[in-house]
Write an enzyme that holds these catalytic residues in place. Sequence first.
Site, PDB file in Angstrom:
ATOM      1  N   GLU A  36       0.850  -1.198   0.000  1.00 47.79           N
ATOM      2  CA  GLU A  36       0.000   0.000   0.000  1.00 47.79           C
ATOM      3  C   GLU A  36       0.880   1.240   0.000  1.00 47.79           C
ATOM      4  OE1 GLU A  36      -3.261   1.099  -0.224  1.00 47.79           O
ATOM      5  OE2 GLU A  36      -2.356   3.067   0.122  1.00 47.79           O
ATOM      6  N   GLN A  37       0.572   2.165  -0.902  1.00 49.15           N
ATOM      7  CA  GLN A  37       1.425   3.366  -1.023  1.00 49.15           C
ATOM      8  C   GLN A  37       1.340   4.293   0.189  1.00 49.15           C
ATOM      9  OE1 GLN A  37       0.195   5.702  -4.399  1.00 49.15           O
ATOM     10  NE2 GLN A  37      -1.796   6.192  -3.544  1.00 49.15           N
ATOM     11  N   ARG A 110     -17.170   3.724   6.068  1.00 50.62           N
ATOM     12  CA  ARG A 110     -16.113   3.044   5.298  1.00 50.62           C
ATOM     13  C   ARG A 110     -14.957   2.577   6.177  1.00 50.62           C
ATOM     14  NH1 ARG A 110     -15.208   4.092  -0.488  1.00 50.62           N
ATOM     15  NH2 ARG A 110     -17.194   4.779  -1.292  1.00 50.62           N
ATOM     16  N   TYR A 230     -28.135   8.512   3.603  1.00 49.11           N
ATOM     17  CA  TYR A 230     -28.536   7.375   4.447  1.00 49.11           C
ATOM     18  C   TYR A 230     -27.771   7.451   5.761  1.00 49.11           C
ATOM     19  CZ  TYR A 230     -24.331   5.509   2.079  1.00 49.11           C
ATOM     20  OH  TYR A 230     -23.069   5.347   1.547  1.00 49.11           O
ATOM     21  N   ASP A 309     -11.457  -0.722  -9.072  1.00 45.85           N
ATOM     22  CA  ASP A 309     -11.456   0.513  -9.861  1.00 45.85           C
ATOM     23  C   ASP A 309     -10.338   0.527 -10.901  1.00 45.85           C
ATOM     24  OD1 ASP A 309     -13.634   1.475  -8.524  1.00 45.85           O
ATOM     25  OD2 ASP A 309     -12.664   3.289  -7.757  1.00 45.85           O
TER      26      ASP A 309
HETATM   27  C1  LIG Z   1     -19.109   9.452  -3.795  1.00 47.93           C
HETATM   28  C2  LIG Z   1     -18.878   7.971  -3.953  1.00 47.93           C
HETATM   29  C3  LIG Z   1     -19.777   7.078  -3.364  1.00 47.93           C
HETATM   30  C4  LIG Z   1     -19.600   5.706  -3.536  1.00 47.93           C
HETATM   31  N1  LIG Z   1     -20.479   4.851  -2.933  1.00 47.93           N
HETATM   32  C5  LIG Z   1     -20.333   3.518  -3.102  1.00 47.93           C
HETATM   33  C6  LIG Z   1     -21.232   2.607  -2.470  1.00 47.93           C
HETATM   34  O1  LIG Z   1     -22.133   3.004  -1.735  1.00 47.93           O
HETATM   35  N2  LIG Z   1     -21.056   1.268  -2.687  1.00 47.93           N
HETATM   36  C7  LIG Z   1     -20.051   0.788  -3.469  1.00 47.93           C
HETATM   37  O2  LIG Z   1     -19.954  -0.424  -3.646  1.00 47.93           O
HETATM   38  N3  LIG Z   1     -19.172   1.634  -4.070  1.00 47.93           N
HETATM   39  C8  LIG Z   1     -19.274   2.971  -3.891  1.00 47.93           C
HETATM   40  N4  LIG Z   1     -18.367   3.835  -4.459  1.00 47.93           N
HETATM   41  C9  LIG Z   1     -17.244   3.292  -5.263  1.00 47.93           C
HETATM   42  C10 LIG Z   1     -16.099   2.809  -4.372  1.00 47.93           C
HETATM   43  O3  LIG Z   1     -15.713   3.823  -3.468  1.00 47.93           O
HETATM   44  C11 LIG Z   1     -14.897   2.401  -5.209  1.00 47.93           C
HETATM   45  O4  LIG Z   1     -15.318   1.683  -6.323  1.00 47.93           O
HETATM   46  C12 LIG Z   1     -13.974   1.520  -4.365  1.00 47.93           C
HETATM   47  O5  LIG Z   1     -13.521   2.216  -3.232  1.00 47.93           O
HETATM   48  C13 LIG Z   1     -12.792   1.054  -5.212  1.00 47.93           C
HETATM   49  O6  LIG Z   1     -11.995   0.193  -4.419  1.00 47.93           O
HETATM   50  P1  LIG Z   1     -10.557  -0.245  -4.930  1.00 47.93           P
HETATM   51  O7  LIG Z   1      -9.980  -1.058  -3.823  1.00 47.93           O
HETATM   52  O8  LIG Z   1     -10.635  -0.816  -6.300  1.00 47.93           O
HETATM   53  O9  LIG Z   1      -9.756   1.128  -5.107  1.00 47.93           O
HETATM   54  P2  LIG Z   1      -9.354   2.209  -3.997  1.00 47.93           P
HETATM   55  O10 LIG Z   1     -10.349   2.282  -2.921  1.00 47.93           O
HETATM   56  O11 LIG Z   1      -9.028   3.455  -4.741  1.00 47.93           O
HETATM   57  O12 LIG Z   1      -8.028   1.620  -3.350  1.00 47.93           O
HETATM   58  C14 LIG Z   1      -6.819   1.644  -4.054  1.00 47.93           C
HETATM   59  C15 LIG Z   1      -5.688   1.588  -3.025  1.00 47.93           C
HETATM   60  O13 LIG Z   1      -4.463   1.441  -3.746  1.00 47.93           O
HETATM   61  C16 LIG Z   1      -3.512   2.351  -3.213  1.00 47.93           C
HETATM   62  N5  LIG Z   1      -2.579   2.617  -4.318  1.00 47.93           N
HETATM   63  C17 LIG Z   1      -2.764   3.405  -5.407  1.00 47.93           C
HETATM   64  N6  LIG Z   1      -1.688   3.351  -6.219  1.00 47.93           N
HETATM   65  C18 LIG Z   1      -0.814   2.509  -5.619  1.00 47.93           C
HETATM   66  C19 LIG Z   1       0.472   2.037  -5.989  1.00 47.93           C
HETATM   67  N7  LIG Z   1       1.069   2.426  -7.133  1.00 47.93           N
HETATM   68  N8  LIG Z   1       1.089   1.168  -5.150  1.00 47.93           N
HETATM   69  C20 LIG Z   1       0.510   0.758  -3.990  1.00 47.93           C
HETATM   70  N9  LIG Z   1      -0.714   1.195  -3.590  1.00 47.93           N
HETATM   71  C21 LIG Z   1      -1.365   2.032  -4.412  1.00 47.93           C
HETATM   72  C22 LIG Z   1      -4.343   3.545  -2.768  1.00 47.93           C
HETATM   73  O14 LIG Z   1      -3.652   4.314  -1.802  1.00 47.93           O
HETATM   74  C23 LIG Z   1      -5.569   2.851  -2.203  1.00 47.93           C
HETATM   75  O15 LIG Z   1      -5.406   2.499  -0.841  1.00 47.93           O
HETATM   76  C24 LIG Z   1     -18.517   5.212  -4.298  1.00 47.93           C
HETATM   77  C25 LIG Z   1     -17.610   6.107  -4.870  1.00 47.93           C
HETATM   78  C26 LIG Z   1     -17.788   7.470  -4.692  1.00 47.93           C
HETATM   79  C27 LIG Z   1     -16.792   8.411  -5.322  1.00 47.93           C
END
Ligand SMILES: Cc1cc2nc3c(=O)[nH]c(=O)nc-3n(C[C@H](O)[C@H](O)[C@H](O)COP(=O)(O)OP(=O)(O)OC[C@H]3O[C@@H](n4cnc5c(N)ncnc54)[C@H](O)[C@@H]3O)c2cc1C
Length: 422
Positions: A36-37, A110, A230, A309
């Site tokens: 994790e960065q 969260r 909510y 994502d």
């Molecule tokens: C306003 C809003 C409301 C939302 N509500 C919902 C909801 O109710 N329900 C739902 O299911 N989804 C919701 N989402 C979507 C959800 O927040 C994201 O889809 C989800 O957090 C993505 O998770 P992830 O682990 O793929 O990416 P992230 O949460 O972005 O995690 C990526 C991680 O990787 C780390 N990282 C980045 N680059 C590097 C690197 N090069 N090396 C090492 N680490 C790195 C980052 O620091 C981070 O910790 C919402 C989004 C928004 C913007």
Amino acid sequence: MPASQSYSVTIAGGGLGGLTAALALRQKGIRVTVLEQAPQLGEVGAGIQTAPNASRVLISLGLRAQLTAIHTEPQDQVRRRWRDGSVIAMTALGDRCKREYNAPYWHYHRADLHKVLLDACLDADGPGPVVEIHTDSKVVDVDRADPTRPVAVTATGNRHESDVLIGADGIKSSIRDILELPDTLRFSGEMAYRALIPGDKIAADPATRWLVDRFQSTIWYGPDRHLVHYMIRGGQYLNVVAIVPCSEEVARNWTAPATADELVEAFPGWDDRVASMLSKAEGDASAWAMHYRLRDPVWTDGHVALLGDACHAMLPYQAQGASQAMEDAAVLAEELGSVPVDDIRGALTRYVTRRAKHAGMVQDASLENMRFYHLPDGPEQQARDEKLKDFRGESDLSYDWLWRGTPLRDPDLEAFSYQFPK
Ligand SMILES: Cc1cc2nc3c(=O)[nH]c(=O)nc-3n(C[C@H](O)[C@H](O)[C@H](O)COP(=O)(O)OP(=O)(O)OC[C@H]3O[C@@H](n4cnc5c(N)ncnc54)[C@H](O)[C@@H]3O)c2cc1C
């Protein structure tokens, strides 16, 4: 001993997607390292919803008791009209979800959900090898001199070699860039205000008291903007997501602090209850530019694959981004957990085959909701509201399809699932 016990996976990114994958893989006997960065693991101060498709995955990972302790359960999903707050449509959640989908629709803070996943990854008594986690470890390169042993190289020069590398590093994924995959990132032109409003302030005002009397998941529809709210932590906070056209400053910087006044001013002419609610925001409200990725079937290259994502970032207009990442995690673990080291490439291909089309459909429907939610008043809006009255899904996707999720074949799933009496 499963064949997979002899190999290792490195995950770049310790967000909700990365940690769900780490836990699911651990439980298949796989040795997992998370890089994790950030200097500390955590999540933004905001709420999150998990519909049954994601709750089912989390509960199947043995987290039922922990989630029960941190969740808030909405009884209905309510859709309201901007000008007078009149109810356009209402869908039962609560027990109906458990009865019909064998999994709940829940809300959380969260940080609470992230901590539950982190604790389970690190639990010495949990099934499978304890997950190794390194913070301050930004992955900046991948050495694929041996294509079967990718090496994640961090900014500090540390090298982490394993049999598989998963890029769960979010919407601006470095792993994706390193693989030179197509540039699918797009800006929607909108931004989301996020705020946590103290529940006691909401309860004390007769104009907003109704928000704590019955927990609901509410969406207000208006021209060019919408509002979602909510309760979380059993009513401690009202979580607000307010989508409006993006300011130049936020478009430039991706995120910026915001004030209660800004939130109120963003909803001129809306039902008075909206201003009563938003004016109570305090402290750390913020605005976030809304980006998404175009649908893309390429999530893997050799022994490197993407998750969450990094491959299917979507607008949050169905609250499904993290939930789809959790589905990725479950399918990835099923595929990697059942193969010997010489079939990793095949397992990753099967993971993408099972997930990319499904997540792509959710991406497309979330994008379509940007138009559908924000129609100006007029015939099209009236037709939409008429359609919403018998609402069974978002855009072209039915809730039935969305909430049943990607079919899983894990025999443990039934044993772990909610077991709500029929
Ligand atoms: C306003 C809003 C409301 C939302 N509500 C919902 C909801 O109710 N329900 C739902 O299911 N989804 C919701 N989402 C979507 C959800 O927040 C994201 O889809 C989800 O957090 C993505 O998770 P992830 O682990 O793929 O990416 P992230 O949460 O972005 O995690 C990526 C991680 O990787 C780390 N990282 C980045 N680059 C590097 C690197 N090069 N090396 C090492 N680490 C790195 C980052 O620091 C981070 O910790 C919402 C989004 C928004 C913007």
